[in-house]
Design an enzyme around this catalytic site. Sequence first.
Site, PDB file in Angstrom:
ATOM      1  N   ARG A 152       5.481  11.693  17.459  1.00  0.00           N
ATOM      2  CA  ARG A 152       4.749  10.472  17.794  1.00  0.00           C
ATOM      3  C   ARG A 152       5.688   9.273  17.705  1.00  0.00           C
ATOM      4  NH1 ARG A 152      -0.913   8.441  15.074  1.00  0.00           N
ATOM      5  NH2 ARG A 152       0.300   8.520  13.121  1.00  0.00           N
TER       6      ARG A 152
ATOM      7  N   ASP B 233      -2.131   5.938   5.479  1.00  0.00           N
ATOM      8  CA  ASP B 233      -1.063   5.403   6.320  1.00  0.00           C
ATOM      9  C   ASP B 233      -1.475   4.013   6.780  1.00  0.00           C
ATOM     10  OD1 ASP B 233      -2.812   5.706   8.461  1.00  0.00           O
ATOM     11  OD2 ASP B 233      -1.678   7.312   9.429  1.00  0.00           O
TER      12      ASP B 233
END
Length: 515
Positions: free
Chosen positions: A162, A437
């Site tokens: 990603r 996160d």
Amino acid sequence: MAERPAALKGPDVPRAADVLTEDALAFVAALHRRFDARRRALLAARLERQRAFDAGELPDFLPETAYIRESEWQVAPIPADLMDRRVEITGPTDRKMVINALNSGAQCFMADFEDATAPTWGNLVEGQANLRDYWQGTLSYDDPASGKHYALGDALAVLLVRPRGWHLDERHFEVEGAPVAGGLFDFGLYLWHNAKAALAAGSGPYFYLPKLENHREAALWSDVFGFAEERLGLPRGTIKATVLIETITAAFEMDEILYALRENIVGLNCGRWDYIFSYIKRLGRNSERLTPDRSAMTMDRAFLAAYSLKLIETCHRRGAFAMGGMAAQIPVKGDEAANDAAFAKVRADKRREAANGHDGTWVAHPALVPVALEVFDRPNQLDRRIDSGVMRNQMLNLHEGPRTEAGVRENIRVGIQYIAAWLGGRGAVPLYNLMEDAATAEICRTQLWQWLKFGAALDDGRTFTRDLFEALVEEEMAPLPATDRLAEARRLFEKLVLADDCAEFLTLPAYERLD
């Protein structure tokens, strides 16, 4: 000879010579020259769309692309090694984490340069080197603290990467005086160094694309892929991508996103935490859309349940994977009852996803892989078509629930401590038995911003005011170790919450403070 890029600004870091080669940087520079102006125009269009939302407009399915939604078509064939994605584990790109994730027993591992990585120059270069070592067959690690040796096993997860979203720059590499896009930097280096090795190994260059707001941003990635494939001599469609549907606007353009990327796309994923953040950021500047506590905004109800079902319906109609979302729970050491409760939450969440028709799911820790595999017991459910019946109003329907002092305190604790860890170079942070996160911290600060802006009523009858916010911050910070980094994180968090306008991303001002 390859054209030399304008300026490499990063400090000397280990493995730079392996990653920041002249030809790789020239490729990134070519991507920048071809696509950066278009990227910046699309970012400006986001702000223009926000002004329309602020004036009372709400997202809807686009009339001008009805022909895409109403016609019959499918995405290109999916590679064999991506046909079983029952459990995907995600995490940052540091060496030990990469090895553990690849060995975890999950079908896939998403190595994350985005929300699970604090983009220090050292982290980015080391992460690229680690992934390059994987494809070169040289990935191992000796832990200097424990003396333990980490090596790859025989049954490895399929690797996906990603890159960062369109909004983030990479200030350590400039072309013609402008920083390149972080996403093009991450994508370009990984593709240049590893595409042919991955293909030779029977896999391929596979990516996850984050934070797209609409099909035009997806079309930009499609053109990037086409340009990159031509430059590397790869057949069109070699690059494969899964798009995270983690913005409220993208959810109304899922068919269009699949269509724009139809030569390269293999699926969509429910990026639930960023989706909540996007809902608050885009639509929450209205007192009629005051959110309840974060803990009340669950995937089995309201707009989250609706978009999950719509995603499954859309993907399976088009021959694409419909991936479920993240289970953020991690093992609770030293408390068997709490650990059992955490695992039970994961199991229930995955049962809901599988029953609805998702093809696979995400977990944040290797210990959760077997829990998810118990539920997802077939390679995929692509043959399962559903008629979700989901309409526009359901996709905008907000959860009901209380706003509590406990919810305020949790947002403060998690938001400030996460930012402190991020400023210290860590993007995936275990806090209160969850792996957090950047998306979680975004919910924390936007929710408090919204409640403060509209003087939200708490369930105990009090109004959420600046004085109350500042008092609770003081109380929550008092037990924590006093460090310069925590103080800096607190200042940034308070600035974001107390601002007149809701900032697009906390990582933008945080990046300016990053070492």
